[in-house]
Enzyme design. Structure first.
Site, PDB file in Angstrom:
ATOM      1  CG  HIS A 226      -3.268   2.640  -8.071  1.00  0.00           C
ATOM      2  ND1 HIS A 226      -2.504   3.666  -8.595  1.00  0.00           N
ATOM      3  CD2 HIS A 226      -2.405   1.600  -7.906  1.00  0.00           C
ATOM      4  CE1 HIS A 226      -1.261   3.258  -8.746  1.00  0.00           C
ATOM      5  NE2 HIS A 226      -1.167   2.011  -8.329  1.00  0.00           N
TER       6      HIS A 226
HETATM    7  C1  BDR Z   1      -4.274  -0.476 -11.249  1.00  0.00           C
HETATM    8  O1  BDR Z   1      -3.739  -1.698 -11.732  1.00  0.00           O
HETATM    9  C2  BDR Z   1      -3.891  -2.719 -10.782  1.00  0.00           C
HETATM   10  O2  BDR Z   1      -2.703  -3.411 -10.647  1.00  0.00           O
HETATM   11  C3  BDR Z   1      -4.313  -2.037  -9.495  1.00  0.00           C
HETATM   12  O3  BDR Z   1      -5.176  -2.871  -8.743  1.00  0.00           O
HETATM   13  C4  BDR Z   1      -5.003  -0.804  -9.969  1.00  0.00           C
HETATM   14  O4  BDR Z   1      -6.369  -1.052 -10.244  1.00  0.00           O
HETATM   15  C5  BDR Z   1      -3.141   0.518 -11.107  1.00  0.00           C
HETATM   16  O5  BDR Z   1      -2.477   0.680 -12.293  1.00  0.00           O
END
Ligand code: BDR
Ligand code: CA
Length: 318
Positions: free
Chosen positions: A247
């Site tokens: 992400h």
């Molecule tokens: C987001 O949540 C975190 O667990 C990850 O690092 C990312 O920023 C994805 O939903």
């Protein structure tokens, strides 16, 4: 001139990749990293950020520890359980060697306020974690709305949730902070939600190619993302076989090549009350709410371009 940025992270297997891309790409100047409670408790997120910078040979980039709890919800989202997705996808420590590097003494929120007050060049702010530090900084200095030229956030979901059916983790983990940030009135606010990050998947085959680069960044990318793929395969399968989203790094790729995501202007608000929907980003695609546009939202991404950007950058990290 290189583009200056500050990255706000809860490192994290995908935050780690975002840090590497921001620290290593020749067009970017990562001037500071701020950490916040999120994927793990604050001290793990800070230590993991330092491990990444040390491992890729960028120990000079300063790390500032920030808020250890959400703004309002003292016990939310802690305690985490052994079975929750966040715990499994990130663990506590990244699969990288320990580091002797230490965080700066200054608090992340003070650093943000002071840096933007004194800035002479534009500095893009990239929060890829719960928005606690950013909301706290805005509370201390409301003029940050004008002093921060551009904000690119990883968070939210329109068609996709990950921590609940309605919500994405970063927004859900501190919904009041997200409400404050999305309603602050930033001139340029970009939201990179799950709708886009789940299109920019990295496969197990590509992970092997990252590993074969033989560079620290290539090996760290393979270790972190390989772990993510193993967990996603077991508990949250993606549309492409043996793959995972990375992400946070997609926000950085967008700073390097904007066309890696496809953006649409939308009014966006944050649900802070709903029993089933707390933490939801309410994206008014069809303009039913009468609220003005406050944000550009990424609904799609180019996975191949995303991987190419990272492969080129990590290959150069001798
Ligand atoms: C987001 O949540 C975190 O667990 C990850 O690092 C990312 O920023 C994805 O939903
Ligand atoms: Ca994150």
């Amino acid at each position: 001139m290189k583009r200056k940025l500050i990255l706000d992270v809860d490192t994290g297997t995908d935050d780690a990749v975002a840090i590497m891309l921001a620290a290593l790409h020749e067009d970017l100047d990562l001037i500071g990293v701020t950490t916040v409670n999120g994927n793990a408790e604050l001290h793990y997120c800070t230590d993991n950020s330092l491990r990444v910078l040390d491992y890729i040979g960028k120990p000079e980039i300063p790390v500032y520890a920030g808020c250890p709890k959400p703004l309002v919800r003292n016990d939310f989202p802690i305690p985490r359980t052994k079975n929750d997705l966040t715990e499994k996808i990130h663990g506590k420590h990244l699969p990288l060697p320990e580091t002797a590097l230490k965080a700066q003494k200054q608090h992340a929120v003070e650093y943000l306020v002071e840096t933007y007050r004194n800035a002479t060049d534009p500095i893009t702010l990239v929060p890829v974690a719960p928005l606690t530090n950013i909301a706290a900084a805005l509370a201390v200095e409301p003029k940050l709305v004008d002093l921060i030229p551009e904000v690119v956030i990883m968070g939210g979901g329109h068609d996709v949730g990950n921590v609940t059916p309605a919500a994405e983790f970063n927004i859900w983990a501190d919904p009041e902070a997200a409400y404050a940030v999305f309603n602050a009135g930033f001139e340029k606010l970009t939201m990179v939600p799950l709708d886009a990050t789940h299109k920019a998947l990295v496969t197990a085959t590509q992970c092997r190619q990252f590993d074969e680069l033989g560079t620290p960044a290539g090996k760290a990318m393979a270790a972190c993302t390989g772990h993510r793929i193993g967990i996603h395969d077991k508990i949250q399968k993606m549309d492409v076989e043996h793959s995972a989203p990375v992400h946070d790094a997609l926000c950085i790729a967008h700073l390097i090549q904007p066309e890696v995501i496809t953006l649409e202007e939308c009014p966006v608000d944050i649900e802070t009350q709903g029993a089933l929907t707390v933490g939801r980003t309410v994206v008014d695609k069809n303009r039913r709410g009468g609220k003005p546009v406050n944000c550009k939202v990424a609904f799609d991404a180019n996975a191949q371009l995303f991987v190419d950007i990272m492969m080129d950058t990590f290959a150069k990290n001798k």
